[in-house]
Design a protein around this motif. Structure first.
Motif, PDB file in Angstrom:
ATOM      1  N   ALA A 173     -17.136 -77.034  51.908  1.00  8.46           N
ATOM      2  CA  ALA A 173     -17.871 -76.014  51.178  1.00  8.46           C
ATOM      3  C   ALA A 173     -17.520 -76.088  49.709  1.00  8.46           C
ATOM      4  O   ALA A 173     -16.687 -75.355  49.221  1.00  8.46           O
ATOM      5  CB  ALA A 173     -17.541 -74.628  51.721  1.00  8.46           C
ATOM      6  N   ALA A 174     -18.151 -77.003  49.012  1.00  5.94           N
ATOM      7  CA  ALA A 174     -17.929 -77.068  47.575  1.00  5.94           C
ATOM      8  C   ALA A 174     -18.587 -75.835  46.974  1.00  5.94           C
ATOM      9  O   ALA A 174     -19.765 -75.604  47.159  1.00  5.94           O
ATOM     10  CB  ALA A 174     -18.539 -78.332  47.006  1.00  5.94           C
ATOM     11  N   ASP A 175     -17.790 -75.069  46.292  1.00  2.00           N
ATOM     12  CA  ASP A 175     -18.266 -73.824  45.701  1.00  2.00           C
ATOM     13  C   ASP A 175     -19.291 -74.147  44.620  1.00  2.00           C
ATOM     14  O   ASP A 175     -18.997 -74.893  43.690  1.00  2.00           O
ATOM     15  CB  ASP A 175     -17.059 -73.099  45.082  1.00  2.00           C
ATOM     16  CG  ASP A 175     -17.379 -71.669  44.749  1.00  2.00           C
ATOM     17  OD1 ASP A 175     -18.551 -71.391  44.458  1.00  2.00           O
ATOM     18  OD2 ASP A 175     -16.444 -70.847  44.784  1.00  2.00           O
ATOM     19  N   THR A 176     -20.478 -73.581  44.747  1.00  2.00           N
ATOM     20  CA  THR A 176     -21.515 -73.918  43.759  1.00  2.00           C
ATOM     21  C   THR A 176     -21.121 -73.440  42.365  1.00  2.00           C
ATOM     22  O   THR A 176     -21.522 -74.016  41.374  1.00  2.00           O
ATOM     23  CB  THR A 176     -22.873 -73.291  44.128  1.00  2.00           C
ATOM     24  OG1 THR A 176     -22.634 -71.931  44.479  1.00  2.00           O
ATOM     25  CG2 THR A 176     -23.523 -74.041  45.266  1.00  2.00           C
ATOM     26  N   ALA A 177     -20.340 -72.364  42.294  1.00  2.00           N
ATOM     27  CA  ALA A 177     -19.933 -71.851  40.981  1.00  2.00           C
ATOM     28  C   ALA A 177     -18.685 -72.579  40.486  1.00  2.00           C
ATOM     29  O   ALA A 177     -18.064 -72.179  39.524  1.00  2.00           O
ATOM     30  CB  ALA A 177     -19.670 -70.359  41.061  1.00  2.00           C
ATOM     31  N   GLY A 178     -18.303 -73.652  41.178  1.00  2.00           N
ATOM     32  CA  GLY A 178     -17.080 -74.346  40.806  1.00  2.00           C
ATOM     33  C   GLY A 178     -15.894 -73.673  41.476  1.00  2.00           C
ATOM     34  O   GLY A 178     -16.034 -72.603  42.073  1.00  2.00           O
ATOM     35  N   VAL A 179     -14.752 -74.309  41.380  1.00  3.20           N
ATOM     36  CA  VAL A 179     -13.566 -73.762  42.030  1.00  3.20           C
ATOM     37  C   VAL A 179     -12.801 -72.924  41.014  1.00  3.20           C
ATOM     38  O   VAL A 179     -12.452 -73.399  39.939  1.00  3.20           O
ATOM     39  CB  VAL A 179     -12.681 -74.904  42.559  1.00  3.20           C
ATOM     40  CG1 VAL A 179     -11.388 -74.359  43.124  1.00  3.20           C
ATOM     41  CG2 VAL A 179     -13.439 -75.696  43.601  1.00  3.20           C
ATOM     42  N   ALA A 180     -12.547 -71.687  41.377  1.00  2.00           N
ATOM     43  CA  ALA A 180     -11.847 -70.791  40.456  1.00  2.00           C
ATOM     44  C   ALA A 180     -10.447 -71.321  40.177  1.00  2.00           C
ATOM     45  O   ALA A 180      -9.747 -71.761  41.083  1.00  2.00           O
ATOM     46  CB  ALA A 180     -11.772 -69.396  41.060  1.00  2.00           C
ATOM     47  N   GLN A 181     -10.071 -71.299  38.902  1.00  2.00           N
ATOM     48  CA  GLN A 181      -8.715 -71.700  38.517  1.00  2.00           C
ATOM     49  C   GLN A 181      -7.985 -70.445  38.070  1.00  2.00           C
ATOM     50  O   GLN A 181      -8.358 -69.852  37.055  1.00  2.00           O
ATOM     51  CB  GLN A 181      -8.770 -72.680  37.353  1.00  2.00           C
ATOM     52  CG  GLN A 181      -9.664 -73.867  37.592  1.00  2.00           C
ATOM     53  CD  GLN A 181      -8.911 -75.029  38.204  1.00  2.00           C
ATOM     54  OE1 GLN A 181      -7.876 -75.419  37.692  1.00  2.00           O
ATOM     55  NE2 GLN A 181      -9.423 -75.559  39.295  1.00  2.00           N
ATOM     56  N   TYR A 182      -6.965 -70.096  38.815  1.00  2.00           N
ATOM     57  CA  TYR A 182      -6.248 -68.859  38.519  1.00  2.00           C
ATOM     58  C   TYR A 182      -5.023 -69.125  37.669  1.00  2.00           C
ATOM     59  O   TYR A 182      -4.374 -70.160  37.823  1.00  2.00           O
ATOM     60  CB  TYR A 182      -5.802 -68.200  39.827  1.00  2.00           C
ATOM     61  CG  TYR A 182      -6.940 -67.613  40.604  1.00  2.00           C
ATOM     62  CD1 TYR A 182      -7.309 -66.284  40.431  1.00  2.00           C
ATOM     63  CD2 TYR A 182      -7.667 -68.392  41.502  1.00  2.00           C
ATOM     64  CE1 TYR A 182      -8.359 -65.740  41.133  1.00  2.00           C
ATOM     65  CE2 TYR A 182      -8.727 -67.850  42.214  1.00  2.00           C
ATOM     66  CZ  TYR A 182      -9.072 -66.525  42.021  1.00  2.00           C
ATOM     67  OH  TYR A 182     -10.117 -65.994  42.701  1.00  2.00           O
ATOM     68  N   PRO A 183      -4.670 -68.175  36.820  1.00  2.00           N
ATOM     69  CA  PRO A 183      -3.376 -68.287  36.152  1.00  2.00           C
ATOM     70  C   PRO A 183      -2.301 -68.353  37.231  1.00  2.00           C
ATOM     71  O   PRO A 183      -2.293 -67.524  38.149  1.00  2.00           O
ATOM     72  CB  PRO A 183      -3.269 -66.981  35.361  1.00  2.00           C
ATOM     73  CG  PRO A 183      -4.672 -66.490  35.216  1.00  2.00           C
ATOM     74  CD  PRO A 183      -5.402 -66.971  36.428  1.00  2.00           C
ATOM     75  N   ALA A 184      -1.464 -69.372  37.172  1.00  2.00           N
ATOM     76  CA  ALA A 184      -0.441 -69.569  38.199  1.00  2.00           C
ATOM     77  C   ALA A 184       0.900 -69.728  37.510  1.00  2.00           C
ATOM     78  O   ALA A 184       1.004 -69.555  36.293  1.00  2.00           O
ATOM     79  CB  ALA A 184      -0.779 -70.805  39.024  1.00  2.00           C
TER      80      ALA A 184
END
Ligand code: ADP
Ligand code: MG
Length: 723
Positions: A173-184
């Motif tokens: 399931a490739a996220d259509t909105a792209g993959v969220a990148q969280y502050p880590a």
């Protein structure tokens, strides 16, 4: 809530549930089956089950303990989501796969733990995922485990994993909105946070809607549930902006209310008596005449001070505009009414400089021992380097009221500094001064009294942003520079020929007895790298173009003693040239310096360049600023064409695509969770207008439609007061 209670609730609300868009009343069994979901705000308080303990610790570091913490932790960026078949060699991306088999084998490199290799698949293909240095994963991720993997796809169908987490998301399931990148942070990856966010996605529906519908509609904002869902899983920017609006609205309400509270109290000493000390000071002691702007500012301050309603004013003016004189007037007003005054600076160095400036403006200030009671006012500097004995003495004189004026850092408002009668406080660079400090400050005045407060800042902050950093302070601006300031001509240069001419120009000035600054390129964020670059430039110049002159070096990594020595040599004209990093931005006053050369100027922010440039043109000679950088740069052109810091601050905001607005972090604009300033300046302006209107209509937020906003406000207030 049980299904049976729905009709009860409906009866309570005196509405009859009907089928969608009809008047047909629904039967209880239809109601029971209806896809209605009641929000359960308590779902946000549920603790997150991070595993193992090390990840839980890292999550705690980020403040991610509950579902609510997690949903308020918005992604900062978007990465690529791929299926296995879509992956291109060397591509960095995130995939969702299922483990088919997993093995491990030793690695020959010393110190490396066995390599884990998992055969993973989605609907489109199979590949081998490699995990370095984590042998335990062989047990943790058995065949059948569904994983989210972030990493780099390599040749020969291998995927080198950088971050991984178990997931329940469907594979491929490739996220259509792209993959969220969280502050880590160390110990927890964006991928782990994303997997957790997906797991708790249903809880988004439990978001409370704090905004009254009228505001939401008027501002054309999505509802809170939609906004949280979008912020994580959809149109991230639109979602974030809605949440930023809430955040800024609440912040503005807090600030407006604080102001009301302070002003409503009428608890400051009214300083409305005659001016014996201030008049004598201006007539006999002040070594120059005030500028028109300074006169005006002083009149405004006097009017504020005459009331029992505490002054809350911001004095804005560039470095060198003469703010300290104005501030001193306010402080002396307190003294001539038998009260005390304090000036607080953000750092000890600045506190020392302020005390030196004040002593120059008011001779005899620090000489209690010499002049005794004949000194116009008795003042002292209190910093960490004051000896314990002297400190005790100062505190005793302060408590007895013998000491009129105290200069120090924000540590002044900490216990056990006790004033006999604190009447006026001047806070330099208020942006590092929060709500908590303000409360501590008020506590310094006698019971039921609060001091008048004057904030000073040299950072010209565009009007739109001022609301966030300075709340609802009254503003006085000093634009006119004291007489004798010389114009600065600014050139942008980029060719070798111009460089040669620039050095020739510098040598001319030096031969005429003037001095020069050379500001080194901003090569990296690392102080050490910066220091090395400055040292190299220093060596190059003193053995090359400027070999005939005395060149000094100044950078942030030098020992404070060496720094002071370099500054002293330059200030005393023992050195002709100061090669420096941006440390010269703060507080160097060498009126004889007439040239500044800035290398790689386009790397600096506009405001920062303007601050740097303010180091020249301070004496009786015309000055020139040479900016090395691309001629086409709009930022550099703006500088060449403007000298007004306020105009430049507005331009800086406009040209932001070209670089960072400097001073953002210092100015307290970075303290928001959702809002990003200055990008959200327009949102801020709207939030401010709404907050003002809202408080005018319903100051206590007592109307039912404001109840949830009031709850949110209570939470924010609790947070800022304990922060
Ligand atoms: P700021 O705090 O705004 O940076 P200061 O108050 O420290 O500015 O003033 C900068 C310098 O200008 C000081 O040396 C001060 O003595 C001098 N100065 C201030 N006002 C005047 C004036 N009206 N005429 C001449 N010199 C002034
Ligand atoms: Mg100053």
């Amino acid at each position: 809530m049980g299904a049976e209670s729905i009709p009860a609730a409906a009866r309570m609300l005196n509405v009859v549930p009907t089928a969608f868009a009809t008047l047909t009343e629904l039967r209880p069994d239809q109601l029971r089956d209806a896809p209605v979901r009641w929000p359960r705000p308590s779902a946000w308080e549920q603790a997150l089950a991070w595993e193992p303990a090390t990840v839980a610790e890292a999550a705690a570091q980020l403040g991610l303990r509950t579902v609510g913490d997690l949903l308020a932790h918005l992604p900062r960026d978007t990465g690529e989501g791929r299926t296995i078949a879509e992956l291109q060699p060397d591509e960095v991306a995130t995939v969702v796969v299922e483990v088919r088999s997993v093995t491990s084998r030793p690695v020959r490199r010393r110190g490396m733990k066995p390599l884990v290799e998992a055969t993973v698949a989605d609907e489109t293909g199979v590949m081998v995922a490699t995990f370095f240095n984590q042998p335990w994963l062989q047990r943790a991720y058995p065949s059948g485990t569904r994983l989210m993997l972030a990493g780099k796809y390599q040749a020969r169908n291998r995927f080198r994993v950088n971050a991984h987490a178990r997931t329940e998301a469907p594979t491929g399931a490739a996220d259509t909105a792209g993959v969220a990148q969280y502050p880590a942070t160390k110990g927890i990856s964006s991928t782990q946070i994303l997997a957790m966010a997906q797991l708790h996605r249903p809880a988004v529906a439990d978001a409370i809607e704090p905004l009254p519908a009228a505001i939401r509609v008027a501002e054309a904002l999505p509802d809170a549930v939609t906004a949280f869902a979008a912020a994580h899983f959809g149109d991230r920017e639109a979602g974030r902006r809605r949440l930023a609006f809430d955040e800024l609205l609440l912040d503005q309400i807090v600030q407006l209310r604080l102001r009301e509270e302070r002003q409503g109290a009428d608890r400051a000493p009214p300083l409305d008596g005659p001016h014996p000390l201030t008049e004598r000071w201006r007539a006999e002691l002040l070594p120059f005449a005030l500028t028109g702007d300074q006169e005006r500012a002083i009149d405004e301050l006097d009017a504020d001070l005459a009331h029992a309603r505490p002054m809350q004013r911001l004095l804005m003016g560039e470095v060198g505009s003469g703010k300290t004189v104005v501030a001193l007037h306010a402080m002396l007003r307190a003294v001539e009414h038998g009260h005390q005054a304090a000036l607080m600076a953000p750092t000890e160095v600045l506190a020392e400089q302020h005390f030196a400036t004040l002593s120059a403006l008011l001779p005899g200030l620090g000489d209690a021992g010499l002049l005794g009671a004949s000194a116009p006012a008795q003042g002292a500097l209190l910093t960490g380097s004051v000896t314990p004995a002297r400190r005790r003495e100062l505190l005793a004189r302060l408590a007895s009221g013998e000491l009129d004026l105290l200069v120090g850092t924000h540590a002044l408002i900490e216990e056990p500094v006790r004033f006999a009668s604190l009447g006026v406080v001047v806070v330099d660079e208020q942006h590092r001064f929060g709500v908590r400090q303000r409360a501590a400050l008020d506590a310094k005045a006698p019971a039921d009294r609060v001091p008048h407060v004057l904030h000073m800042t040299a950072t010209p902050i565009p009007r739109t942003l001022r609301l966030a950093s300075f709340g609802a302070l009254d503003v006085t601006t000093l634009k006119q520079l004291p007489r004798g300031r010389q114009p600065i001509v600014t050139h942008v240069a980029d060719s070798e020929r111009e460089r040669a001419r620039a050095y020739e120009r510098i040598r001319e000035e030096l031969r005429a007895g003037r001095q020069a600054f050379v500001v080194c390129p901003l090569v990296s964020d690392s102080e050490a790298v910066q220091a090395r670059a400055a040292t190299a430039e220093f060596e190059r110049l003193r053995t090359g173009e400027l070999a005939d002159f005395d060149v000094a070096l100044l950078h942030g990594q030098m020992h404070p003693r060496d720094k002071a020595a370099a500054m002293e040599r330059f200030a005393g004209h023992a050195a002709d040239v100061l090669v420096a990093t941006t440390v010269v931005e703060v507080g160097i006053d060498v009126p004889n310096a007439t040239v500044m050369l800035v290398e790689d100027a386009e790397r600096y922010g506009l405001s920062q360049l303007h601050q740097l440039r303010g180091r020249i043109g301070r004496g009786g000679h015309a000055s020139v600023c040479l900016l090395f950088g691309p001629k086409g740069s709009r930022r550099l052109r703006a500088l060449a064409e403007n000298t007004d810091g306020f105009v430049l601050a507005e331009l800086d905001l406009e040209l932001r695509g070209e670089g960072e607005l400097t001073g953002t972090r210092q100015s307290g604009l970075a303290r928001f969770r959702f809002a990003r300033l200055p990008d959200d300046a327009a949102v801020l302006a709207r939030a401010h207008a709404r907050a003002t209107a809202l408080l005018a209509a319903d100051p206590g937020l007592e109307l039912p439609e404001h109840a949830l906003l009031g709850d949110a406000l209570a939470r924010v207030e609790a947070r800022t007061l304990t922060a």
